[in-house]
Design an enzyme around this catalytic site. Sequence first.
Site, mmCIF file in Angstrom:
data_model
loop_
_atom_site.group_PDB
_atom_site.id
_atom_site.type_symbol
_atom_site.label_atom_id
_atom_site.label_comp_id
_atom_site.label_asym_id
_atom_site.label_seq_id
_atom_site.Cartn_x
_atom_site.Cartn_y
_atom_site.Cartn_z
ATOM 1 N N GLU A 99 0.804 -1.220 0.000
ATOM 2 C CA GLU A 99 0.000 0.000 0.000
ATOM 3 C C GLU A 99 0.839 1.274 0.000
ATOM 4 O O GLU A 99 0.316 2.377 -0.195
ATOM 5 C CB GLU A 99 -0.936 -0.003 1.215
ATOM 6 C CG GLU A 99 -2.039 -1.041 1.100
ATOM 7 C CD GLU A 99 -2.935 -1.121 2.330
ATOM 8 O OE1 GLU A 99 -2.509 -0.645 3.400
ATOM 9 O OE2 GLU A 99 -4.041 -1.650 2.213
ATOM 10 N N GLU A 130 7.608 -21.579 8.048
ATOM 11 C CA GLU A 130 7.780 -20.696 9.202
ATOM 12 C C GLU A 130 8.794 -21.225 10.197
ATOM 13 O O GLU A 130 9.286 -20.487 11.047
ATOM 14 C CB GLU A 130 6.442 -20.472 9.914
ATOM 15 C CG GLU A 130 5.920 -21.669 10.697
ATOM 16 C CD GLU A 130 4.733 -21.273 11.570
ATOM 17 O OE1 GLU A 130 4.806 -21.558 12.787
ATOM 18 O OE2 GLU A 130 3.761 -20.718 11.043
#
Length: 316
Positions: A99, A130
């Site tokens: 963004e 992860e």
Amino acid sequence: MTDTTDQHPDQYRDLTAQLATLTTEAFRPELSEIDRLSTLEIARIMNGEDATVPAAVAKELPAIAAAIDGTADRMARGGRLIYAGAGTAGRLGVLDASECPPTFNTDPSEVLGLIAGGPSAIITAVEGAEDSKELAAADLDALTLTADDVVVGISASGRTPYAIGAVEHARARYGALTIGLSCNAGSALAAAADHGIEVVVGPELLTGSTRLKAGTAQKLVLNMLSTITMIRLGKTYGNLMVDVRASNDKLRARSRRIVSLATGADDATIDAALTEADGEVKNAILIVLAHTDATTAADLLTQANGHLRKALHTAQ
């Protein structure tokens, strides 16, 4: 989830014991029959839980502010802001990074989001990603990290190996500034970073579902980190997004409105200034307020390192 063929049962027992100590994983017996409540009752409970998150963030504001000042200082020297996380935490980092170009006209390379397992993990979980510190190190090495960069490890638990590995590697090998954002006190992630931010939101409505309050807290902190850093870098004029990239009709209309709010000029003057400035909002505002041309406006902004207020002061 990690491939079970590579782990001894004792490892699961150890991990289970670790999870039992985490606030974000705690079981809430008072909600054990929540599925028997009406939809409205569940919604009210969930809304009440969410309302507690801003207060938890508020307790960490000094740590957040210190991290932002450090980030702005590095980025002013040409450094990048790089988020690293797994699962929900990784997706939130990717979201915040994506963004920044349309909001602040940053280059896509200036704010980056790394997610364990790569871009495909944004939609589909990548098994075992992860759990690898080595994967985080490799992902950072691929970016040719420097000491001017900032790496933000994001993990609700504060124990995710990928996030911790990113922070440790960035700090030890490159001397990059590191930030550890978690939702548990005394986390390994915060301890590994230059700036530890621990927003303790408490147990989740659904046991261990850290996409809920923890995810909301992380989103709020990331909003602060990127937005206030950009304010410090001169990407705004007051509370106006003067570096907005007008890439569609809505943003082009917003650009005109921003110039109007900043200058109070009439439509014809605004259109002429934006045309002369090739759509650059900062330049158009400077053209109007300093009564100058596009070339001079661009030079003034360059001298002011992009800070419109400084450029206006120089032009007076």
